[in-house]
Design a protein around this motif. Sequence first.
Motif, PDB file in Angstrom:
ATOM      1  N   SER A 130       0.850  -1.170   0.000  1.00 44.89           N
ATOM      2  CA  SER A 130       0.000   0.000   0.000  1.00 44.89           C
ATOM      3  C   SER A 130       0.894   1.230   0.000  1.00 44.89           C
ATOM      4  CB  SER A 130      -0.892   0.011   1.237  1.00 44.89           C
ATOM      5  OG  SER A 130      -0.094   0.137   2.386  1.00 44.89           O
ATOM      6  N   ILE A 131       0.312   2.333  -0.328  1.00 44.05           N
ATOM      7  CA  ILE A 131       1.076   3.574  -0.328  1.00 44.05           C
ATOM      8  C   ILE A 131       1.556   3.896   1.072  1.00 44.05           C
ATOM      9  CG2 ILE A 131       0.783   6.062  -0.569  1.00 44.05           C
ATOM     10  CD1 ILE A 131      -0.623   5.588  -3.140  1.00 44.05           C
ATOM     11  N   ALA A 154       4.517   1.873   1.792  1.00 49.68           N
ATOM     12  CA  ALA A 154       5.677   2.346   1.052  1.00 49.68           C
ATOM     13  C   ALA A 154       6.270   3.585   1.708  1.00 49.68           C
ATOM     14  CB  ALA A 154       5.265   2.659  -0.394  1.00 49.68           C
ATOM     15  N   VAL A 155       5.428   4.459   2.173  1.00 50.14           N
ATOM     16  CA  VAL A 155       5.916   5.654   2.851  1.00 50.14           C
ATOM     17  C   VAL A 155       6.643   5.267   4.132  1.00 50.14           C
ATOM     18  CG1 VAL A 155       5.197   7.739   4.053  1.00 50.14           C
ATOM     19  CG2 VAL A 155       4.183   7.168   1.863  1.00 50.14           C
ATOM     20  N   THR A 215      10.042   3.843   3.289  1.00 44.89           N
ATOM     21  CA  THR A 215      10.972   4.854   2.800  1.00 44.89           C
ATOM     22  C   THR A 215      11.451   5.761   3.924  1.00 44.89           C
ATOM     23  OG1 THR A 215       9.709   4.814   0.756  1.00 44.89           O
ATOM     24  CG2 THR A 215      11.308   6.557   1.023  1.00 44.89           C
ATOM     25  N   ARG A 216      10.531   6.119   4.792  1.00 45.70           N
ATOM     26  CA  ARG A 216      10.929   6.986   5.896  1.00 45.70           C
ATOM     27  C   ARG A 216      11.901   6.275   6.822  1.00 45.70           C
ATOM     28  NH1 ARG A 216       8.737  11.689   7.024  1.00 45.70           N
ATOM     29  NH2 ARG A 216       9.126  11.426   9.239  1.00 45.70           N
ATOM     30  N   ASN A 222      13.820   1.824  -1.946  1.00 45.40           N
ATOM     31  CA  ASN A 222      12.704   1.602  -2.842  1.00 45.40           C
ATOM     32  C   ASN A 222      11.780   0.545  -2.249  1.00 45.40           C
ATOM     33  OD1 ASN A 222      11.108   1.923  -5.125  1.00 45.40           O
ATOM     34  ND2 ASN A 222      12.894   1.963  -6.485  1.00 45.40           N
ATOM     35  N   PRO A 239      15.118   6.440  -6.850  1.00 43.90           N
ATOM     36  CA  PRO A 239      13.685   6.718  -6.898  1.00 43.90           C
ATOM     37  C   PRO A 239      13.369   8.188  -6.674  1.00 43.90           C
ATOM     38  CG  PRO A 239      14.247   5.020  -5.285  1.00 43.90           C
ATOM     39  CD  PRO A 239      15.507   5.720  -5.639  1.00 43.90           C
ATOM     40  N   GLY A 240      14.367   8.998  -6.386  1.00 38.42           N
ATOM     41  CA  GLY A 240      14.093  10.400  -6.157  1.00 38.42           C
ATOM     42  C   GLY A 240      13.651  11.121  -7.422  1.00 38.42           C
ATOM     43  N   LEU A 286       8.262   8.137 -13.595  1.00 36.16           N
ATOM     44  CA  LEU A 286       6.985   7.786 -12.985  1.00 36.16           C
ATOM     45  C   LEU A 286       5.903   7.625 -14.036  1.00 36.16           C
ATOM     46  CD1 LEU A 286       6.723   9.860  -9.729  1.00 36.16           C
ATOM     47  CD2 LEU A 286       7.438   7.522 -10.123  1.00 36.16           C
ATOM     48  N   TYR A 338      -3.954  10.699  -8.630  1.00 37.13           N
ATOM     49  CA  TYR A 338      -3.862   9.261  -8.563  1.00 37.13           C
ATOM     50  C   TYR A 338      -2.437   8.926  -8.158  1.00 37.13           C
ATOM     51  CZ  TYR A 338      -1.127   6.904 -12.103  1.00 37.13           C
ATOM     52  OH  TYR A 338      -0.113   6.342 -12.791  1.00 37.13           O
ATOM     53  N   GLY A 339      -2.322   8.136  -7.130  1.00 39.28           N
ATOM     54  CA  GLY A 339      -1.012   7.881  -6.565  1.00 39.28           C
ATOM     55  C   GLY A 339      -0.548   6.476  -6.837  1.00 39.28           C
ATOM     56  N   SER A 340       0.719   6.357  -7.036  1.00 39.27           N
ATOM     57  CA  SER A 340       1.305   5.040  -7.174  1.00 39.27           C
ATOM     58  C   SER A 340       2.340   4.864  -6.080  1.00 39.27           C
ATOM     59  CB  SER A 340       1.971   4.889  -8.535  1.00 39.27           C
ATOM     60  OG  SER A 340       3.064   5.772  -8.623  1.00 39.27           O
ATOM     61  N   ILE A 341       2.734   3.652  -5.875  1.00 43.48           N
ATOM     62  CA  ILE A 341       3.747   3.389  -4.871  1.00 43.48           C
ATOM     63  C   ILE A 341       5.061   4.048  -5.263  1.00 43.48           C
ATOM     64  CG2 ILE A 341       5.195   1.536  -3.983  1.00 43.48           C
ATOM     65  CD1 ILE A 341       2.756  -0.103  -3.581  1.00 43.48           C
ATOM     66  N   ALA A 342       5.374   3.991  -6.545  1.00 41.79           N
ATOM     67  CA  ALA A 342       6.616   4.612  -6.994  1.00 41.79           C
ATOM     68  C   ALA A 342       6.600   6.107  -6.718  1.00 41.79           C
ATOM     69  CB  ALA A 342       6.810   4.357  -8.489  1.00 41.79           C
ATOM     70  N   ALA A 343       5.466   6.733  -6.959  1.00 45.34           N
ATOM     71  CA  ALA A 343       5.371   8.167  -6.710  1.00 45.34           C
ATOM     72  C   ALA A 343       5.481   8.460  -5.219  1.00 45.34           C
ATOM     73  CB  ALA A 343       4.055   8.701  -7.262  1.00 45.34           C
ATOM     74  N   ALA A 344       4.894   7.598  -4.415  1.00 45.64           N
ATOM     75  CA  ALA A 344       4.964   7.802  -2.975  1.00 45.64           C
ATOM     76  C   ALA A 344       6.403   7.687  -2.492  1.00 45.64           C
ATOM     77  CB  ALA A 344       4.075   6.782  -2.266  1.00 45.64           C
ATOM     78  N   VAL A 345       7.115   6.730  -3.028  1.00 42.57           N
ATOM     79  CA  VAL A 345       8.514   6.574  -2.645  1.00 42.57           C
ATOM     80  C   VAL A 345       9.318   7.800  -3.064  1.00 42.57           C
ATOM     81  CG1 VAL A 345      10.593   5.240  -3.060  1.00 42.57           C
ATOM     82  CG2 VAL A 345       8.441   4.067  -2.668  1.00 42.57           C
ATOM     83  N   ALA A 346       9.069   8.277  -4.261  1.00 41.00           N
ATOM     84  CA  ALA A 346       9.795   9.446  -4.748  1.00 41.00           C
ATOM     85  C   ALA A 346       9.540  10.640  -3.844  1.00 41.00           C
ATOM     86  CB  ALA A 346       9.372   9.761  -6.184  1.00 41.00           C
ATOM     87  N   THR A 391       8.561  10.680  -0.731  1.00 43.73           N
ATOM     88  CA  THR A 391       9.114  10.485   0.608  1.00 43.73           C
ATOM     89  C   THR A 391      10.626  10.671   0.609  1.00 43.73           C
ATOM     90  OG1 THR A 391       7.351   8.884   0.948  1.00 43.73           O
ATOM     91  CG2 THR A 391       9.107   8.956   2.575  1.00 43.73           C
ATOM     92  N   TYR A 406       2.053  10.921   2.096  1.00 45.91           N
ATOM     93  CA  TYR A 406       1.618  10.953   0.708  1.00 45.91           C
ATOM     94  C   TYR A 406       0.161  10.520   0.671  1.00 45.91           C
ATOM     95  CZ  TYR A 406       1.927  10.109  -4.338  1.00 45.91           C
ATOM     96  OH  TYR A 406       1.756  10.147  -5.693  1.00 45.91           O
TER      97      TYR A 406
END
Lengths: 197, 197
Positions: free
Chosen positions: A102-103, A106-107, A110-111, A116, A135-136, A141, B100-108, B110, B117
């Motif tokens: 889930s998002i 993932a957050v 990452t935190r 990744n 991933p920055g 994306l 619309y959020g993706s996990i990749a975007a959330a990682v970026a 964060t 996110y």
Amino acid sequence: MENADTNGHSGDRPMTVPASLLLLEDDDILGRQTQRALARHGCQVHWATDLAAARRLLATLPALDAAVLDQNLGADNGLDLIAPLLARFPECRVIVLTGYGSIAAAVAATRRGARNYLTKPADANDILDALARDPGDLEALPDAPPSLQRLEWEHIQRVLDAHQGNISRAADALGIHRRTLQRRLKKRPSPKHFERD
Amino acid sequence: MENADTNGHSGDRPMTVPASLLLLEDDDILGRQTQRALARHGCQVHWATDLAAARRLLATLPALDAAVLDQNLGADNGLDLIAPLLARFPECRVIVLTGYGSIAAAVAATRRGARNYLTKPADANDILDALARDPGDLEALPDAPPSLQRLEWEHIQRVLDAHQGNISRAADALGIHRRTLQRRLKKRPSPKHFERD
DNA sequence: GGAGGGATGCGGCGTTTTGTCGCAGGCCGG
DNA sequence: CCGGCCTGCGACAAAACGCCGCATCCCTCC
């Protein structure tokens, strides 16, 4: 090449395969498979199946370039290895792998220092890509939302994986009928994940 | 009744409403609505509709406790404000909001310094919750996968939002027929987002 | 002001999918 | 050897979907 992201890695393979990698994966079959797949890419994989073993293994390693942590380890959580791991090897590239992501998860990962965050099924290419890519930068994306069918299918795969392939329980968790899940699974044999071994 | 997590925030409201908040949201209606909703919670909201304006606004502010950044700003990307923002106010709590959020975007997001996110639709409670909660602790992570229907519905909402409510284009992006989207939308009036104003 | 393009809402109809039975078979512990 | 659990699959009705068409409304452009 709008959304040709059926497979994660782009054409250019960054070829920064880590020399030493720690793999934390509780599933025996998947763990062994992943270990071998990564080894084929020239990477020495140290595999642990639980958090305590991973900690012990960590203490014995002289160096570590990367780590792949399964988040869901029964009672343990792979994220708890990130802190001690980075304390010992601050330069280690850590990615987290999970059955269904889930998002929020993932957050959290990452935190805590993860580089990744991947969701299963992820093959060796996905893992190496996630380790190599930064991933920055959000240039890579996806800008187009996935189709409903694609979203459903991936979610089904994740839930199925989280339930060890048990169709009955997965169907129950998904809120659909077992018969329906059966039929859907038969329609699509296996989109990715053809990696022979 | 099983997965009653229709609303994200738990019962305990941490009540750490920021005194000064920067809102970066390009949509006029949603921006105004969010600004007012946050203001009702006792928060002074400085609202910018594009990246350049946000940068200028940033320079004028004497202090900033929190920031809510829309990621998708047409040509700009809200994530690019994180770095200058944290450079000026290192203690500022930044969360990123996206259609619309993706996990990749959330990682970026964060990795760039965002604290959390969120995906739209997110009301004031969601935002304040995300600002207050520390996403590092994964105790509050959902352990049960969402049902297929719920997943579909939320995805539909996101895509619909990403297309400014345009049903025809959203249906096309989702890969389903416009008529089908219409029928689906009519069946469920609006699960959350009832916040009258 | 009229033509055109695009978005919406909705009825209908044939096709596809789903829900819900039931049944047979495989696997495993008591 | 039996009961529980999971699987695969056939059948049939109900629901959903794709797809047509049409009327309406709004906006732009000439």
